[in-house]
Design a protein around this motif. Structure first.
Motif, PDB file in Angstrom:
ATOM      1  N   MET A 435       0.419  -1.051   0.191  1.00  0.00           N
ATOM      2  CA  MET A 435       0.288   0.334  -0.045  1.00  0.00           C
ATOM      3  C   MET A 435       1.210   0.776   0.345  1.00  0.00           C
ATOM      4  O   MET A 435       0.264   1.920  -0.546  1.00  0.00           O
ATOM      5  N   GLY A 436       1.284   1.446   0.634  1.00  0.00           N
ATOM      6  CA  GLY A 436       2.809   2.246   0.955  1.00  0.00           C
ATOM      7  C   GLY A 436       3.138   3.073  -0.844  1.00  0.00           C
ATOM      8  O   GLY A 436       3.000   3.705  -1.202  1.00  0.00           O
ATOM      9  N   ILE A 437       3.633   1.548  -1.854  1.00  0.00           N
ATOM     10  CA  ILE A 437       3.985   1.645  -2.566  1.00  0.00           C
ATOM     11  C   ILE A 437       3.162   2.211  -3.296  1.00  0.00           C
ATOM     12  O   ILE A 437       3.047   3.357  -4.407  1.00  0.00           O
ATOM     13  N   LEU A 438       2.014   1.940  -3.455  1.00  0.00           N
ATOM     14  CA  LEU A 438       1.084   2.245  -4.177  1.00  0.00           C
ATOM     15  C   LEU A 438       0.802   4.164  -4.672  1.00  0.00           C
ATOM     16  O   LEU A 438      -0.331   3.984  -5.303  1.00  0.00           O
ATOM     17  N   LEU A 439       0.732   4.010  -2.922  1.00  0.00           N
ATOM     18  CA  LEU A 439       0.032   5.663  -3.102  1.00  0.00           C
ATOM     19  C   LEU A 439       0.599   6.308  -2.396  1.00  0.00           C
ATOM     20  O   LEU A 439       0.887   7.769  -2.823  1.00  0.00           O
ATOM     21  N   ALA A 440       2.198   5.670  -3.013  1.00  0.00           N
ATOM     22  CA  ALA A 440       3.936   7.100  -2.638  1.00  0.00           C
ATOM     23  C   ALA A 440       3.653   7.981  -3.848  1.00  0.00           C
ATOM     24  O   ALA A 440       4.010   9.407  -3.767  1.00  0.00           O
ATOM     25  N   PRO A 441       3.176   7.926  -4.960  1.00  0.00           N
ATOM     26  CA  PRO A 441       2.985   8.803  -6.258  1.00  0.00           C
ATOM     27  C   PRO A 441       2.160   9.960  -5.762  1.00  0.00           C
ATOM     28  O   PRO A 441       2.256  11.280  -6.309  1.00  0.00           O
ATOM     29  N   LYS A 442       0.780   9.148  -5.050  1.00  0.00           N
ATOM     30  CA  LYS A 442      -0.195  10.172  -4.243  1.00  0.00           C
ATOM     31  C   LYS A 442       0.979  11.730  -3.436  1.00  0.00           C
ATOM     32  O   LYS A 442       0.488  12.555  -2.921  1.00  0.00           O
ATOM     33  N   LEU A 443       1.331  10.567  -2.850  1.00  0.00           N
ATOM     34  CA  LEU A 443       2.149  12.038  -1.315  1.00  0.00           C
ATOM     35  C   LEU A 443       2.854  12.305  -2.207  1.00  0.00           C
ATOM     36  O   LEU A 443       3.496  13.412  -1.231  1.00  0.00           O
ATOM     37  N   PHE A 444       4.245  12.098  -3.153  1.00  0.00           N
ATOM     38  CA  PHE A 444       4.884  12.504  -3.573  1.00  0.00           C
ATOM     39  C   PHE A 444       4.387  14.392  -4.317  1.00  0.00           C
ATOM     40  O   PHE A 444       4.576  15.403  -4.161  1.00  0.00           O
ATOM     41  N   GLY A 445       2.934  14.024  -4.509  1.00  0.00           N
ATOM     42  CA  GLY A 445       2.437  14.950  -5.581  1.00  0.00           C
ATOM     43  C   GLY A 445       1.625  16.706  -4.432  1.00  0.00           C
ATOM     44  O   GLY A 445       2.106  17.477  -4.603  1.00  0.00           O
ATOM     45  N   LEU A 446       1.543  15.423  -2.741  1.00  0.00           N
ATOM     46  CA  LEU A 446       0.769  15.656  -2.095  1.00  0.00           C
ATOM     47  C   LEU A 446       2.127  16.866  -1.648  1.00  0.00           C
ATOM     48  O   LEU A 446       1.919  17.990  -1.513  1.00  0.00           O
ATOM     49  N   ILE A 447       2.897  16.759  -0.873  1.00  0.00           N
ATOM     50  CA  ILE A 447       4.308  17.111  -0.720  1.00  0.00           C
ATOM     51  C   ILE A 447       4.519  18.291  -1.662  1.00  0.00           C
ATOM     52  O   ILE A 447       4.993  19.807  -1.321  1.00  0.00           O
ATOM     53  N   LEU A 448       4.637  18.191  -2.548  1.00  0.00           N
ATOM     54  CA  LEU A 448       5.166  19.728  -3.694  1.00  0.00           C
ATOM     55  C   LEU A 448       4.352  20.048  -3.803  1.00  0.00           C
ATOM     56  O   LEU A 448       3.836  21.111  -3.608  1.00  0.00           O
ATOM     57  N   GLY A 449       2.413  20.134  -3.705  1.00  0.00           N
ATOM     58  CA  GLY A 449       1.470  20.978  -3.526  1.00  0.00           C
ATOM     59  C   GLY A 449       1.930  21.781  -2.726  1.00  0.00           C
ATOM     60  O   GLY A 449       1.950  23.272  -2.327  1.00  0.00           O
ATOM     61  N   LEU A 450       1.829  21.076  -1.117  1.00  0.00           N
ATOM     62  CA  LEU A 450       2.505  21.800  -0.009  1.00  0.00           C
ATOM     63  C   LEU A 450       3.651  22.252   0.090  1.00  0.00           C
ATOM     64  O   LEU A 450       4.078  23.758   0.543  1.00  0.00           O
ATOM     65  N   ILE A 451       4.100  22.345  -0.299  1.00  0.00           N
ATOM     66  CA  ILE A 451       6.004  23.338  -0.499  1.00  0.00           C
ATOM     67  C   ILE A 451       5.827  24.211  -1.932  1.00  0.00           C
ATOM     68  O   ILE A 451       5.733  25.324  -1.142  1.00  0.00           O
ATOM     69  N   ASP A 452       4.751  24.169  -2.948  1.00  0.00           N
ATOM     70  CA  ASP A 452       4.533  25.270  -3.919  1.00  0.00           C
ATOM     71  C   ASP A 452       3.565  25.819  -3.348  1.00  0.00           C
ATOM     72  O   ASP A 452       2.396  25.771  -3.078  1.00  0.00           O
ATOM     73  N   GLY A 453       4.235  27.290  -2.976  1.00  0.00           N
ATOM     74  CA  GLY A 453       3.031  28.403  -1.971  1.00  0.00           C
ATOM     75  C   GLY A 453       2.146  28.610  -3.240  1.00  0.00           C
ATOM     76  O   GLY A 453       0.633  29.074  -2.544  1.00  0.00           O
ATOM     77  N   ARG A 454       2.129  28.361  -4.416  1.00  0.00           N
ATOM     78  CA  ARG A 454       0.763  29.184  -5.293  1.00  0.00           C
ATOM     79  C   ARG A 454      -0.458  28.123  -5.270  1.00  0.00           C
ATOM     80  O   ARG A 454      -0.856  28.077  -4.621  1.00  0.00           O
ATOM     81  N   VAL A 455       0.405  26.883  -5.370  1.00  0.00           N
ATOM     82  CA  VAL A 455      -0.223  25.833  -5.194  1.00  0.00           C
ATOM     83  C   VAL A 455      -1.344  25.421  -3.573  1.00  0.00           C
ATOM     84  O   VAL A 455      -2.879  25.055  -3.921  1.00  0.00           O
ATOM     85  N   ARG A 456      -0.251  25.374  -3.567  1.00  0.00           N
ATOM     86  CA  ARG A 456      -1.269  25.274  -1.408  1.00  0.00           C
ATOM     87  C   ARG A 456      -2.101  26.653  -1.624  1.00  0.00           C
ATOM     88  O   ARG A 456      -3.605  26.595  -1.034  1.00  0.00           O
ATOM     89  N   ARG A 457      -1.918  27.314  -1.892  1.00  0.00           N
ATOM     90  CA  ARG A 457      -2.780  28.659  -1.125  1.00  0.00           C
ATOM     91  C   ARG A 457      -3.871  28.881  -2.429  1.00  0.00           C
ATOM     92  O   ARG A 457      -5.251  28.674  -2.161  1.00  0.00           O
ATOM     93  N   ALA A 458      -4.321  28.698  -3.780  1.00  0.00           N
ATOM     94  CA  ALA A 458      -5.348  28.138  -4.990  1.00  0.00           C
ATOM     95  C   ALA A 458      -6.157  26.890  -5.025  1.00  0.00           C
ATOM     96  O   ALA A 458      -7.013  26.956  -4.878  1.00  0.00           O
ATOM     97  N   SER A 459      -5.361  26.030  -3.954  1.00  0.00           N
ATOM     98  CA  SER A 459      -6.067  24.697  -2.761  1.00  0.00           C
ATOM     99  C   SER A 459      -6.651  24.920  -2.288  1.00  0.00           C
ATOM    100  O   SER A 459      -7.415  23.935  -1.209  1.00  0.00           O
ATOM    101  N   GLY A 460      -6.867  25.370  -1.420  1.00  0.00           N
ATOM    102  CA  GLY A 460      -7.540  26.691   0.007  1.00  0.00           C
ATOM    103  C   GLY A 460      -6.767  26.361   0.954  1.00  0.00           C
ATOM    104  O   GLY A 460      -7.745  26.147   1.623  1.00  0.00           O
ATOM    105  N   GLY A 461      -5.678  26.151   0.572  1.00  0.00           N
ATOM    106  CA  GLY A 461      -4.899  26.119   1.743  1.00  0.00           C
ATOM    107  C   GLY A 461      -4.263  24.942   2.290  1.00  0.00           C
ATOM    108  O   GLY A 461      -4.950  23.491   1.538  1.00  0.00           O
ATOM    109  N   GLY A 462      -3.372  24.567   2.954  1.00  0.00           N
ATOM    110  CA  GLY A 462      -2.256  23.199   3.503  1.00  0.00           C
ATOM    111  C   GLY A 462      -3.778  22.369   4.096  1.00  0.00           C
ATOM    112  O   GLY A 462      -3.760  21.125   3.397  1.00  0.00           O
ATOM    113  N   VAL A 463      -4.654  22.372   4.616  1.00  0.00           N
ATOM    114  CA  VAL A 463      -5.754  21.931   5.275  1.00  0.00           C
ATOM    115  C   VAL A 463      -6.307  21.495   4.368  1.00  0.00           C
ATOM    116  O   VAL A 463      -6.949  20.051   4.240  1.00  0.00           O
TER     117      VAL A 463
END
Length: 686
Positions: A435-463
């Motif tokens: 399950m970790g290997i299967l879901l890892a690509p989603k986690l990678f995208g989420l981390i990049l989204g949280l790091i990128d301020g523009r994406v994070r704010r445009a997505s409604g904030g980190g939460v």
């Protein structure tokens, strides 16, 4: 555009490109890492099933199926990990600003599409390109394969209106084919053989494509600057989606798509792939090397090549031209099907096209990476029946353990009986790793989204971004078993020789009738109930282990209904969930396309009866006749039933209402190709 020989190839026939560095390190990381992970998973699974020191044939079968399925997710994991590492340290590329010296045709193939939408997209793309100052380097072609009379006339109305508004400098052209021979591949090939010599490049769109002027010009400049490039693919993002299912897809593509695409681009290098749209192609190279042969035999494995884009990329790469992707290029967009049933219809066609590549993967002279692209596409559809088989074998083993007495007197002498046993602790650990290997690509995208301020704010904030990712993961997990059975059924139909045909894709938001949903998913629900009852009867632990799959199948009907609901998608949007940056700050071209589409809808292109529109507007009828081929596609004396019946009915009719009521869809098409019958139609009473 000569037909290519798939059995023989001489490198002397190709383009003499200079030697360029192959990304061997990236490929070693992806495939070597995937292979090591697969070996580790296989060893762990063997330890799970061989705890008693002996292994039955069912356990060996389970091990084999698990290894195949695990290899698929392991390869996806290492490729995504490569993309994740690259995106963590990426910089924004500087675009070249040299004026264009070449000419490019922007081509949009259409097939019974909503005319208001497609012509709005073409008009918006043209406006955006003109705004860059490079408009003189581009012409625009609408290539129609429509087989419905109303759609054909609507396209001509929209084309004539738009041409009149743009004036003499429109550089806008329209062509309708009498027969949609070889479908989209044949549509593009017809354009290339008739007009391709006028252009250095062609930018191929889909009916739901949108591309900003800056994106298009950057692709053309990149092609100009790289004389060895044959195809350059952009990464289209999904926009304008509002149903629940489409919003899940839109969010997933925006958050996780760049990770996957960047990894693919890095290990593919110049041996990349082509997705059939939102890409620029060197026209003469395409004409010289991408003429597709018909495969021997009947569909689904014979006949014309259904998923032509992969094959065209492989053939043009075989000839020495480079094929690669620009995943960082912004301004490329598309749309997606609005519901689970809609995507299943499209996926059935893709399944046939990808499995048909088993006939092409051995083509002489292909690069190894091109063969890998074919193998990946084939494996993507075989994964579902393999997963289903693994579940069945797992249930059979649990049933055997619970109810079947051990065989004390086997043909082979043993001191102890042979019966399947498992190591539950190691099995749980392996499940967690999987399950970790299967879901890892989603986690990678989420981390990049949280790091990128523009994406994070445009997505409604980190939460909200994290909550949106959890909603997407949950809904995807519930949909996965339904999709597994749908794809497994598609694969079975294809192996039994059933051709899919080619139905136009439903692109608008909207729900599907409840009766259709029940009909499509009733067996999924029944199977889920039976599997749940059987698993619970065998062992509570088996029921808990299978609960995600069982729940998805039992709820297949309400999940499918909810997937197409506009209200559910908009409710999440109002809560700021499943938001993307393109929704928070819509691309200018998307807003312009919507405005033009509203104007086109007000003109009633898609609402009018084609025959009545021709009868009411002599200028439209004259324009239609002017756009017909100079020669009648029907040879003189070769009578065709549809044409004969159309002629008889039009001669018999006294009013346009009678003619419209009497003519069948095929007879309408026959009439629209005949100048004499059109003249007779124009003389009928209103």
């Amino acid at each position: 555009m000569p037909v290519q020989d798939l059995r023989r190839w001489s490198g002397e026939d190709g383009h003499a490109a200079p030697s360029r560095r192959t990304p061997w390190a990236a490929r070693a990381f992806v495939f070597g890492g995937g292979g090591l992970l697969t070996a580790y998973g296989a060893v762990q699974m063997y330890e799970v099933v061989s705890v008693a020191g002996s292994t039955t044939w069912l356990q060996w079968l389970l091990l084999g199926l698990f290894t195949l399925n695990f290899s698929w997710i392991a390869l996806a994991f290492t490729s995504a990990l490569l993309g994740f590492g690259a995106l963590l340290r990426r910089g924004r590329p500087a675009a070249a600003a040299a004026p264009l010296a070449t000419r490019t045709a922007v081509v949009m193939p259409v097939y019974n599409e909503a005319t208001a939408r497609t012509f709005a997209a073409v008009a918006a793309i043209r406006e955006s390109i003109e705004a860059t100052g490079e408009g003189a380097a581009f012409d625009y072609w609408i290539l129609s394969d429509s087989t419905r009379a109303d759609a054909w006339i609507a396209e001509e109305r929209a084309y004539l209106d738009l041409s009149a508004r743009l004036g003499a400098q429109a550089r806008l052209y329209y062509r309708h084919r009498p027969k949609n021979h070889h479908r989209k591949a044949g549509n593009i090939a017809d354009f290339v053989t008739r007009w391709g010599g006028d252009y250095d490049h062609m930018l191929v769109l889909d009916a739901d494509s949108l591309m900003s002027g800056d994106c298009v010009v950057t692709l053309a400049r990149t092609m100009e600057a790289d004389p060895d490039a044959g195809i350059i693919q952009s990464l289209p993002l999904i926009i304008n989606r509002n149903t629940l299912f489409a919003r899940v897809q839109q969010f997933a593509a925006r958050l996780y798509g760049p990770v996957i695409a960047t990894g693919l681009a890095l290990w593919s290098g110049r041996d990349g792939n082509y997705w059939g749209h939102n890409a620029i192609i060197r026209t003469r190279a395409f004409a010289a090397h991408c003429g597709l042969p018909d495969l021997s035999g009947r569909p689904p494995f014979g006949g014309h090549v259904l998923s032509h884009d992969f094959v065209e990329a492989a053939l043009i790469r075989r000839a020495g031209w480079s094929v690669y992707m620009l995943p960082d290029l912004t301004g490329s967009y598309e749309e997606s099907p609005p519901s689970l049933i809609d995507i299943a219809v499209r996926d059935r066609r893709w399944a046939q096209g990808n499995l048909q590549h088993a006939r092409v993967i051995g083509t002489a002279g292909l690069r190894l990476a091109s063969r890998q692209h074919f193998a990946t596409g084939i494996a993507g559809y075989l994964a579902s029946p393999l997963w289903a088989a693994q579940l069945v074998v797992g249930i059979a083993l649990a049933l055997q353990t619970a109810y079947i007495r051990p065989e004390y007197f086997s043909t082979e002498f043993r001191l102890y009986p042979v019966w399947p046993r498992f190591d539950p602790v190691r099995a749980l650990q392996l499940f967690g790793i999987t399950m970790g290997i299967l879901l890892a690509p989603k986690l990678f995208g989420l981390i990049l989204g949280l790091i990128d301020g523009r994406v994070r704010r445009a997505s409604g904030g980190g939460v909200r971004l994290v909550l949106s990712a959890l909603i997407e993961t949950l809904l995807s997990a519930l949909i996965a078993p339904i999709a597994m059975l749908i794809q497994s059924g598609s694969v079975l139909q294809i192996l039994l020789g059933r051709d899919t045909g080619w139905n136009p894709q439903r692109r608008d938001d909207g729900s599907i009738p409840w009766s259709d949903i029940v009909r499509r998913h009733r067996w999924h629900t029944i199977l889920g109930l039976v599997a749940g009852a059987a698993a619970f009867a065998i062992a509570t632990s088996l029921f808990l282990w299978m609960s995600p799959t069982i729940l998805g199948l039992v709820l297949a009907i309400p999940i499918s209904w909810a997937s197409g609901q506009l209200g559910l998608g908009l409710a999440l949007k109002r809560l700021g969930l499943l938001m993307t940056p393109e929704e928070h700050d819509p691309p200018a071209i998307a807003g312009r396309a919507r405005a033009i589409e509203a104007e086109n809808a007000a003109r009633g292109y898609d609402d009018a009866d084609g025959l009545r529109a021709l009868h009411a507007d002599p200028a439209l009828q004259a324009g239609h006749i002017a756009l017909l081929p100079p020669a009648d596609p029907r040879p003189r004396g070769a009578l065709q039933p549809d044409h004969v019946m159309a002629q008889a009915k039009v001669v018999e009719a006294e009013t346009i209402d009678e003619a419209a009521a009497w003519l069948s869809p095929r007879e309408r098409m026959a009439l629209l190709h005949d100048r004499a019958l059109l003249d007779r139609l124009g003389n009928l009473a209103g």
